[in-house]
Design a protein around this motif. Structure first.
Motif, short mmCIF file in Angstrom:
data_model
loop_
_atom_site.label_atom_id
_atom_site.label_comp_id
_atom_site.label_asym_id
_atom_site.label_seq_id
_atom_site.Cartn_x
_atom_site.Cartn_y
_atom_site.Cartn_z
N VAL A 1 42.59 31.69 30.06
CA VAL A 1 41.76 30.76 30.84
C VAL A 1 42.59 30.06 31.90
O VAL A 1 42.19 29.93 33.06
CB VAL A 1 41.07 29.75 29.91
N ARG A 2 43.78 29.58 31.52
CA ARG A 2 44.63 28.89 32.50
C ARG A 2 45.05 29.83 33.62
O ARG A 2 45.05 29.45 34.80
CB ARG A 2 45.87 28.33 31.80
N ARG A 3 45.40 31.05 33.27
CA ARG A 3 45.79 32.04 34.29
C ARG A 3 44.63 32.34 35.23
O ARG A 3 44.79 32.41 36.44
CB ARG A 3 46.25 33.32 33.60
N GLN B 1 43.87 30.34 25.56
CA GLN B 1 44.36 29.30 26.46
C GLN B 1 45.14 29.89 27.63
O GLN B 1 44.95 29.49 28.79
CB GLN B 1 45.25 28.32 25.68
N LEU B 2 46.00 30.86 27.36
CA LEU B 2 46.78 31.49 28.43
C LEU B 2 45.87 32.21 29.42
O LEU B 2 46.07 32.13 30.63
CB LEU B 2 47.79 32.46 27.82
N ALA C 1 35.66 34.28 33.34
CA ALA C 1 36.71 33.86 32.41
C ALA C 1 36.13 33.45 31.07
O ALA C 1 36.60 33.90 30.01
CB ALA C 1 37.52 32.71 33.02
N PHE D 1 41.87 30.50 35.89
CA PHE D 1 41.46 29.38 36.74
C PHE D 1 42.54 29.05 37.76
O PHE D 1 42.25 28.62 38.88
CB PHE D 1 41.16 28.16 35.87
N LYS D 2 43.82 29.28 37.39
CA LYS D 2 44.90 29.03 38.34
C LYS D 2 44.82 30.02 39.49
O LYS D 2 44.96 29.64 40.66
CB LYS D 2 46.25 29.16 37.64
N SER D 3 44.58 31.31 39.17
CA SER D 3 44.46 32.30 40.23
C SER D 3 43.24 32.04 41.09
O SER D 3 43.22 32.32 42.28
CB SER D 3 44.39 33.71 39.62
N PRO E 1 34.95 31.43 37.20
CA PRO E 1 34.84 30.64 35.97
C PRO E 1 33.92 31.28 34.93
O PRO E 1 34.22 31.27 33.73
CB PRO E 1 34.27 29.30 36.47
N ARG F 1 42.07 29.03 41.83
CA ARG F 1 42.38 27.93 42.74
C ARG F 1 43.31 28.37 43.88
O ARG F 1 43.22 27.89 44.99
CB ARG F 1 43.02 26.78 41.95
N ASP F 2 44.21 29.34 43.52
CA ASP F 2 45.12 29.81 44.56
C ASP F 2 44.40 30.65 45.60
O ASP F 2 44.77 30.65 46.75
CB ASP F 2 46.24 30.65 43.90
#
Length: 283
Positions: free
Chosen positions: A274-276, A271-272, A206, A278-280, A203, A282-283
């Protein structure tokens, strides 16, 4: 009255921030629909359509992405590497302000300094000649990548400490017991850092990269002072394009349209990313 009192205290700051951020943005959007220097003519989306066919605009945008991408990568690698080496050193806590010194200088002063070293004073070229790397003076403004390298070095020198101090704070704020448990299990320093510390920093990394990326997209002082777009516009960033269009050609509506497009692209890319990220994470 007591409930309203805290809001009254922060109201001047909120009004000030809105005045210097919201109003200029709204004015830029409004001005982008009007052409003309003194007598305004409503043209609608005509200037946006012209921008999509303007090779100079897209060239400046590609220059910004190329220079910015290389700069951000170098800053990230250097800052993360140094932070990983020294974050446990007690001297870092006491002398942290020294790492921020390059950031304390005005960007224009830093640009003039590196312009003197690379171009006007030929200090770097003379140094290369003395150690035998080159046989004659280097014209850093004569080739595309030499000129871009000057901008990259200037930005890396000044803003790598920004990422460094954030990464050091993130590493020092992590739970030491987790690292100690991993070492007791036989994990080496490299395994602890890449398998435990680095994933926990996702985080922070990012947010830091997004902040630096937005700042790099608005790079202006160095191109304006050092290169002014030379050679052949290969170092003209999008911010310098907007400045040149608005304050040299006096096409304020066209420059406003360009600034609105850059703002939209910046928001979408941030936005793309940060979302990418944080998504990676979490995965």
């Amino acid at each position: 009255m007591r409930k309203a009192f805290p809001y009254l205290l922060v109201a001047p700051a909120v009004i000030y921030l809105l005045a210097i951020t919201l109003y200029p943005g709204i004015f830029a959007v409004w001005r982008s629909f009007y052409a003309g220097r003194f007598q305004l003519n409503f043209v609608g989306f005509e200037q946006y359509i012209d921008l999509f066919h303007d090779e100079a605009f897209w060239h400046s945008l590609s220059n910004t992405l190329i220079i910015g991408g290389i700069t951000l990568t170098i800053e990230f690698v250097i800052a993360l590497g140094l932070a990983a080496l020294v974050y446990r050193d007690p001297l870092v806590k006491g002398w942290r302000i020294l790492f921020l010194l390059p950031m304390l200088f005005m960007p224009s002063a830093v640009a003039f300094l590196w312009k003197l070293l690379f171009n006007d004073g030929r200090v770097i070229s003379d140094l290369f000649m003395r150690i035998g790397l080159v046989d004659s003076n280097i014209d850093f403004m004569g080739s595309t990548w030499a000129a871009r390298s000057v901008l990259i070095v200037t930005d890396v020198w000044q803003w790598t400490p920004f990422l460094f101090i954030i990464f050091v704070a993130a590493l020092q704020g992590q739970d030491k017991e987790i690292e100690e448990a991993a070492r007791l299990d036989g994990a080496r320093w490299r395994q602890v850092f890449f398998s435990i510390s680095l994933p926990m920093m996702r985080p922070v990394i990012a947010i830091a990269l997004v902040l630096r990326g937005i700042d790099i997209l608005t790079m202006f002082a160095s191109p304006h002072i050092i290169t002014q777009g030379a050679p052949a516009g290969d170092t003209e960033t999008v911010s310098y394009f907007i400045y040149r269009t608005g304050f040299k050609s006096f096409e304020f509506g066209y420059a406003s349209a360009a600034s609105v497009i850059v703002l939209i692209l910046t928001i979408v890319l941030a936005q793309l990313f940060v979302r990418r990220f944080f998504k990676s994470g979490r995965d």
